[in-house]
Scaffold this motif. Structure first.
Motif, mmCIF file in Angstrom:
data_model
loop_
_atom_site.group_PDB
_atom_site.id
_atom_site.type_symbol
_atom_site.label_atom_id
_atom_site.label_comp_id
_atom_site.label_asym_id
_atom_site.label_seq_id
_atom_site.Cartn_x
_atom_site.Cartn_y
_atom_site.Cartn_z
ATOM 1 N N GLY A 59 0.861 -1.006 -0.222
ATOM 2 C CA GLY A 59 0.081 0.042 0.167
ATOM 3 C C GLY A 59 0.866 1.038 0.137
ATOM 4 O O GLY A 59 0.252 2.281 0.330
ATOM 5 N N LEU A 60 2.245 1.031 -0.262
ATOM 6 C CA LEU A 60 2.881 2.420 -0.414
ATOM 7 C C LEU A 60 2.937 2.901 -1.884
ATOM 8 O O LEU A 60 2.913 2.402 -2.738
ATOM 9 N N GLN A 61 3.247 4.308 -1.580
ATOM 10 C CA GLN A 61 3.336 4.933 -3.075
ATOM 11 C C GLN A 61 4.831 4.854 -3.654
ATOM 12 O O GLN A 61 5.637 5.040 -2.746
ATOM 13 N N THR A 62 4.944 4.221 -4.847
ATOM 14 C CA THR A 62 6.288 4.185 -5.492
ATOM 15 C C THR A 62 5.978 4.345 -6.946
ATOM 16 O O THR A 62 4.821 3.825 -7.625
ATOM 17 N N PRO A 101 7.242 14.740 -11.904
ATOM 18 C CA PRO A 101 7.663 16.122 -12.102
ATOM 19 C C PRO A 101 6.975 17.282 -10.800
ATOM 20 O O PRO A 101 5.998 16.859 -10.542
ATOM 21 N N GLY A 102 7.940 17.821 -10.330
ATOM 22 C CA GLY A 102 7.573 18.659 -9.221
ATOM 23 C C GLY A 102 7.746 18.121 -7.816
ATOM 24 O O GLY A 102 7.483 18.917 -6.999
ATOM 25 N N SER A 103 8.254 16.883 -7.660
ATOM 26 C CA SER A 103 8.417 16.323 -6.481
ATOM 27 C C SER A 103 9.668 16.791 -5.834
ATOM 28 O O SER A 103 10.486 17.434 -6.579
ATOM 29 N N PHE A 104 9.711 16.439 -4.626
ATOM 30 C CA PHE A 104 10.888 17.079 -3.859
ATOM 31 C C PHE A 104 11.055 16.074 -2.691
ATOM 32 O O PHE A 104 10.196 15.408 -2.217
ATOM 33 N N HIS A 143 2.239 15.646 -4.752
ATOM 34 C CA HIS A 143 0.986 15.739 -4.545
ATOM 35 C C HIS A 143 0.550 15.354 -3.039
ATOM 36 O O HIS A 143 -0.622 14.787 -2.673
ATOM 37 N N GLY A 144 1.399 15.796 -2.040
ATOM 38 C CA GLY A 144 1.019 15.488 -0.937
ATOM 39 C C GLY A 144 1.123 14.166 -0.298
ATOM 40 O O GLY A 144 0.957 13.912 1.069
ATOM 41 N N ASP A 145 1.575 13.342 -0.990
ATOM 42 C CA ASP A 145 1.994 11.876 -0.436
ATOM 43 C C ASP A 145 3.425 11.629 -0.503
ATOM 44 O O ASP A 145 4.465 12.143 -1.068
ATOM 45 N N LEU A 146 3.746 10.497 0.263
ATOM 46 C CA LEU A 146 5.066 10.062 0.470
ATOM 47 C C LEU A 146 5.408 9.195 -0.627
ATOM 48 O O LEU A 146 4.560 8.107 -0.561
#
Length: 255
Positions: A59-62, A101-104, A143-146
């Protein structure tokens, strides 16, 4: 895993030692390319694919992964000699990581949702990932997610397969040190016992077989006792399954 062809090399990403590059592909996507010709070798691509599959099931974002077909023609138009050599050494299938794009980068100041830090900790302990420290978090905010990225330094047992596959029980019992983990303090606020139960409930031998099915044959180098791609896949499944059946590696982290 979907296979697409690289149409343009955009720029090197010099943050890491393997010199990944930003590329465009014929599906109009932009990817971070992990090159087969980099110094770490093909097993890093295998580790990335396995870890990504595990993260998704937990369930992790990758980022989405693709296999990137790189042609010999691409190197002819690259002026940087170091990059040109890398492109020539990487003709064939490489690993593409969807560019966000735009991630940090995660700096520790952003809030992490309940359960996420503990799940990342569990994943890293399971795959024996040694590269999620404050020096190099390998976490992005998008977008607010890790988002978890860069798992090539995990599953390092396969780098010892030069003399043969060996015994999965050794990896099953392998201790893992969480002292330097970037999310250790945040994870302590989670119910680590519940996270362990849930994670183990998401994984089994069939899941491992499905994840290994995503690894292209071209990345599965034969080793003594496992000379075919199918045999190498089975070896990975055996190692992952043995780790899942063991508990000491997590008990040491969670206490």
């Amino acid at each position: 895993m979907q296979t697409v062809s690289v149409t343009r090399y955009i720029a090197p990403l010099r943050e890491g030692g393997s010199l990944p590059g930003l590329v465009e592909a014929d599906d109009l996507g932009t990817y971070v390319c992990k090159f087969r010709g980099a110094g770490q070798g093909l097993r890093v691509l295998v580790a990335e694919t396995i870890a990504s599959g595990l993260a998704t099931r937990l369930g992790l974002q990758t980022p989405r992964l693709v296999a990137l077909e790189l042609s010999e023609e691409l190197a002819r138009y690259e002026a940087d000699e170091e990059v040109q050599d890398l492109l020539r050494a990487s003709v064939g299938l490489n690993l593409g990581v969807d560019f966000l794009p735009g991630s940090f980068g995660f700096d520790g100041t952003s809030a992490v949702p309940d359960g996420v830090a503990g799940t990342v900790l569990w994943l890293d302990a399971f795959i024996a990932n040694v590269d999620r420290s404050w020096r190099n978090p390998n976490l992005l905010l998008w977008h607010g997610d890790l988002w978890v990225i860069d798992h090539g330094a995990s599953l390092y047992f396969h780098h010892g397969w030069g003399g043969g596959v060996g015994d999965p029980a050794r990896f099953a019992a392998l201790a893992w040190n969480a002292d330097d983990h970037v999310l250790l303090e945040a994870a302590k606020a989670d119910d680590l016992e519940a996270i362990d139960r849930r994670a183990r409930g998401c994984l089994d031998r069939g899941v491992f077989e499905a994840i290994l099915a995503d690894v292209p044959d071209a990345w599965l180098e034969p080793v003594p006792g496992a000379e075919s791609a199918a045999a190498v896949r089975a070896a990975y499944v055996d190692f992952l399954d043995a780790r899942l059946q063991a508990t000491a590696w997590w008990e040491a982290v969670a206490r």
